[in-house]
Design an enzyme around this catalytic site. Structure first.
Site, mmCIF file in Angstrom:
data_model
loop_
_atom_site.group_PDB
_atom_site.id
_atom_site.type_symbol
_atom_site.label_atom_id
_atom_site.label_comp_id
_atom_site.label_asym_id
_atom_site.label_seq_id
_atom_site.Cartn_x
_atom_site.Cartn_y
_atom_site.Cartn_z
ATOM 1 N N GLY A 192 45.167 41.420 41.359
ATOM 2 C CA GLY A 192 44.975 42.839 41.076
ATOM 3 C C GLY A 192 44.409 43.542 42.289
ATOM 4 C CD GLU B 114 46.880 45.515 44.487
ATOM 5 O OE1 GLU B 114 46.744 44.425 45.072
ATOM 6 O OE2 GLU B 114 46.371 46.569 44.895
ATOM 7 N N PRO C 242 30.093 49.312 33.013
ATOM 8 C CG PRO C 242 28.638 51.075 32.490
ATOM 9 C CD PRO C 242 29.433 49.957 31.858
ATOM 10 C CD GLU D 80 48.008 31.487 50.816
ATOM 11 O OE1 GLU D 80 49.052 31.954 50.315
ATOM 12 O OE2 GLU D 80 47.907 31.154 52.013
#
Lengths: 229, 229
Positions: B44, B60, B81, B114
């Site tokens: 992402g 992405e 948050p 990766e």
DNA sequence: ACAAAAGTGTTAATCTTACACCCATGG
DNA sequence: CCATGGGTGTAAGATTAACACTTTTGT
């Protein structure tokens, strides 16, 4: 991480209310500023950096309509680059339910120039992509009500059984057989009979009042029951 | 409208892949930067001001894993948050499905340092709130596969019937009666028999290959059929 | 006494579940 | 010829759908 992004983040709330003679309605506000000044829109606004999405929704609802909802669920995030003509605004939409008594209270107290209920079958012209957002919300509540007991969030605490049935007919937008519906729903064992009876408005036999037993519902779900209507 | 908001907007993609001997897997990448450097995470990144949410997700995915998905659906927007320790980041999560052949291709071509597939029952430690996000995605695919024919997006175009059944068992995580499943699924009339047969790997009778007839499915849905498995 | 809404049971049809043997192939 | 996986039918039980008359109240 360092680049400037320049996208605004908003929330919008589709608030549903219900009254047995009106059916299902949505709470709308009249816009005070451009763009779409004076058009009807769903309440919402920008998110502050320190508040959660749910807090933002509830704050905006309180500010714009004075309402407090008793059910809130994330609906979908609308992010089309052209949905706001000024600049990129991505909006996280929620849908909310208020009890029938609250519905009537708001109707009586708000200035109809600022906020009003509109039946979902008679919506006015709406700002932005709000028509589409409401449409998504209607589809969501329709499918969700069939496998989650969210209908009770639209009724008062105690309600005549027929109101529940009318609510389902109103949301699902079709006739339901009274006998089969009662049989099925009562068999779930999540409704308590009370000793109260509704006083008839005009004619007709008074109906017994029922209430949703949430504790029992949760216990039964844990035991593998599946709610489906 | 004039105030600075200072919230970043990202998308994340939970990509599911399937292979009959492995079950269902999720595509993860290893983070190259702080925070959570070297930990596994779902692919992402930040949304650009001019691109749609779906475009952002696909871009992405292409950048980080080289993958092209053939099904993409918005899952949920995660906006706590505190979910990113640096600053406020709200992420619109999508879930995506890739075909079985693509699953194997990626497995062979990517550097496992990766990006790699992880079986949904053997996930590594994950960055941010990504464990919770994957959990939501699994629940979504589980419930969605029961009333929408999205399973085919995980299989190759032509597949042995038994693979479809194994896929359902794998996603729903329970045994399914072979005869009842076949009866029910074939009765829907949305699978075409082909004249091809799988060459058996080792022993066993070769199985006939089937394919999903999407046109026919859409027609039947329009006529009021309801897909449920 | 009648109009209006509440309340309630039975039956047929459909759908779901449980269950086991034969078939085609490779080794 | 045996091991492996593919392919198929039937019967009992559960669920759903269709259907109409009686009760209680206000007028």
């Amino acid at each position: 991480m360092a680049h400037k992004q320049d996208i605004k983040l908003a929330t919008d709330a589709i608030v549903f209310g219900y009254e047995k003679n009106e059916g299902v309605s949505v709470l709308l506000i009249r816009r005070k500023y451009e763009p779409f000044m004076n058009q009807w829109a769903i309440p919402g606004g920008f998110i502050k950096a320190e508040e959660s999405l749910e807090e933002a929704v509830m704050r905006e609802l309180e500010e714009e309509t004075g309402i407090k909802v008793n059910y809130l669920e994330q609906l979908y995030t609308f992010g089309d680059p052209k949905r706001d003509p000024r600049q990129r605004v991505i909006s996280v939409a929620y849908f909310a339910l208020v009890k029938s008594s609250m519905f009537q209270e708001i109707k009586a107290s708000t200035d109809a120039e600022e906020a009003a209920w509109f039946n979902i079958h008679a919506l006015p012209k709406l700002a932005f992509d709000h028509k589409q957002i409401i449409q998504s919300a209607i589809e969501r509540i329709r499918s969700k009500m069939r496998y989650q007991p969210i209908g009770f969030e639209l009724l008062d605490k105690k309600f005549p059984f027929a109101d529940l049935e009318k609510l389902y007919m109103s949301v699902l937008d079709r006739e339901i057989d009274r006998r089969n519906f009662a049989k099925k729903f009562l068999a779930l064992g999540i409704l308590d009979e009370t000793e109260e009876f509704a006083k008839p408005e005009g004619k007709g036999r008074p109906s017994r009042m029922y209430q949703f037993n949430k504790k029992r519902y949760q216990q039964l779900i844990k035991d593998g029951m599946n709610f489906e209507v």
